[in-house]
Design a protein around this motif. Sequence first.
Motif, mmCIF file in Angstrom:
data_model
loop_
_atom_site.group_PDB
_atom_site.id
_atom_site.type_symbol
_atom_site.label_atom_id
_atom_site.label_comp_id
_atom_site.label_asym_id
_atom_site.label_seq_id
_atom_site.Cartn_x
_atom_site.Cartn_y
_atom_site.Cartn_z
ATOM 1 N N GLY A 1 -1.892 -26.231 -52.980
ATOM 2 C CA GLY A 1 -0.580 -25.644 -52.771
ATOM 3 C C GLY A 1 -0.555 -24.130 -52.780
ATOM 4 N N THR A 2 -1.673 -23.491 -53.133
ATOM 5 C CA THR A 2 -1.703 -22.032 -53.131
ATOM 6 C C THR A 2 -1.960 -21.507 -51.722
ATOM 7 O OG1 THR A 2 -4.067 -22.027 -53.637
ATOM 8 C CG2 THR A 2 -2.525 -21.955 -55.509
ATOM 9 N N ILE A 3 -1.679 -20.228 -51.524
ATOM 10 C CA ILE A 3 -1.874 -19.566 -50.235
ATOM 11 C C ILE A 3 -2.926 -18.476 -50.406
ATOM 12 C CG2 ILE A 3 -0.800 -18.208 -48.405
ATOM 13 C CD1 ILE A 3 1.886 -19.444 -49.232
ATOM 14 N N THR A 4 -3.905 -18.454 -49.513
ATOM 15 C CA THR A 4 -4.922 -17.405 -49.499
ATOM 16 C C THR A 4 -4.708 -16.526 -48.286
ATOM 17 O OG1 THR A 4 -6.557 -18.783 -50.631
ATOM 18 C CG2 THR A 4 -7.385 -16.896 -49.386
ATOM 19 N N ARG A 5 -4.537 -15.242 -48.510
ATOM 20 C CA ARG A 5 -4.454 -14.286 -47.402
ATOM 21 C C ARG A 5 -5.870 -13.989 -46.917
ATOM 22 N NH1 ARG A 5 -1.591 -9.289 -46.528
ATOM 23 N NH2 ARG A 5 -2.441 -8.355 -44.622
ATOM 24 N N LEU A 6 -6.117 -14.157 -45.629
ATOM 25 C CA LEU A 6 -7.420 -13.898 -45.053
ATOM 26 C C LEU A 6 -7.464 -12.452 -44.563
ATOM 27 C CD1 LEU A 6 -7.891 -17.246 -43.086
ATOM 28 C CD2 LEU A 6 -8.811 -16.638 -45.336
ATOM 29 N N THR A 7 -8.238 -11.641 -45.238
ATOM 30 C CA THR A 7 -8.279 -10.217 -44.922
ATOM 31 C C THR A 7 -9.131 -9.971 -43.679
ATOM 32 O OG1 THR A 7 -10.171 -9.894 -46.394
ATOM 33 C CG2 THR A 7 -7.970 -9.583 -47.326
ATOM 34 N N VAL A 8 -8.954 -8.800 -43.062
ATOM 35 C CA VAL A 8 -9.655 -8.451 -41.829
ATOM 36 C C VAL A 8 -10.406 -7.139 -42.016
ATOM 37 C CG1 VAL A 8 -7.956 -9.659 -40.428
ATOM 38 C CG2 VAL A 8 -7.663 -7.221 -40.870
ATOM 39 N N PRO A 9 -11.424 -6.895 -41.190
ATOM 40 C CA PRO A 9 -12.163 -5.634 -41.271
ATOM 41 C C PRO A 9 -11.267 -4.431 -40.987
ATOM 42 C CG PRO A 9 -13.404 -7.270 -40.020
ATOM 43 C CD PRO A 9 -12.031 -7.825 -40.221
ATOM 44 N N ALA A 10 -11.714 -3.280 -41.423
ATOM 45 C CA ALA A 10 -10.975 -2.034 -41.192
ATOM 46 C C ALA A 10 -10.776 -1.813 -39.700
ATOM 47 C CB ALA A 10 -11.730 -0.864 -41.807
ATOM 48 N N GLY A 11 -9.611 -1.284 -39.350
ATOM 49 C CA GLY A 11 -9.301 -0.995 -37.957
ATOM 50 C C GLY A 11 -8.577 -2.109 -37.240
ATOM 51 N N LEU A 12 -8.359 -3.238 -37.948
ATOM 52 C CA LEU A 12 -7.639 -4.359 -37.362
ATOM 53 C C LEU A 12 -6.351 -4.592 -38.141
ATOM 54 C CD1 LEU A 12 -10.647 -6.806 -36.827
ATOM 55 C CD2 LEU A 12 -9.655 -5.214 -35.174
#
Length: 347
Positions: free
Chosen positions: A122-133
């Motif tokens: 039930g938790t949410i994970t934010r998927l991070t992106v490389p710099a510049g995106l």
Amino acid sequence: MSSLRLLRRPAFYAALCMILVIAGASLPAVASPAVSAVRPIELRGLPGAPQSAVYGINNDGVLVGSSGTEDEPLAVRWSPAGAITRLPMPSGATVSEALDINGTGAIVGTIDSRAVRWNPGGTITRLTVPAGLTESYAIAINDKGVTVGDALVAGSEDRYHALRWTAAGAATDLATLPGADNTVATSISSTGFVGGYVDVGSLRHAVRWTPEGAISDLGLLPGGTISIAWGIGPTGTAVGGANSPNGSRALRWAPDGRLTVLDLLPGGTDARAVAINTYGTIAGDASTSEGHRHAARWTEGGVTDLGTLPGHLASDIYAINDRGVCAGFSFDVNGDPHAVKWETTNE
């Protein structure tokens, strides 16, 4: 055309429209449609929601997608029996879309144009992106928890980088072709093959990435300008579509790159393959002799017109599981999509 899903993004909407609309004289269909023993079943949306659509289904028959209005879709999950559940969002969030689900129940998609994973607990994970995106979209996930998608280049309106996230959430910028302007990942197999496309100048090339990250150009049809690998199987077999001077066609690329042009419906001029399951059954859509777009399925026996909900004129498929259940949506007379799954009957 549904405004749900990331098809609203320029890269995806333009790709879909060009594959389905750019066509000249039709190529002849080489097989009659198989006799369908499949029926569409409507999945009810959220109360009061005029639109709903399915984008993913796992082998247990759990489906995910969106339900809501044109401007504010909300991520939802349907049980195999059709019970709908709205997926959670952080406080203050307004828009969400669920785009795929794996065998563990992990779901990927977007919340306010940011890639996320809804975990089984039930938790949410934010998927991070490389710099510049910046804006990011998690499009597909396999049973190992590996996710693919893409993210917008900062300062750009339509340039994307294809990304792969590990189960732990670490992001990798996938390789691209020389001179590429835009790279998009559309699908991932259980073994880690990835399908997608790359824009090089005025041409759009279907591509496939190996589990190790090596990219291969799947090419274009003679005289064509666009090809896209929409789905991919465990051995690396990719499916998609391409345009040509003689029409837009559904395609299958074997692991060694050999190309097969899939059948049209009788009298139809266009087709697109979107998904493939472990057993090689392919799902997508194709035009009818009346010019409507219908959900379609390809097997060794030929192409099957899966039809629409009663009273509807068009339908699309976006997913198929290993039991052969297809999922997508059917358009009513007002153009609103209704979530649908197509199941085999005993007839």
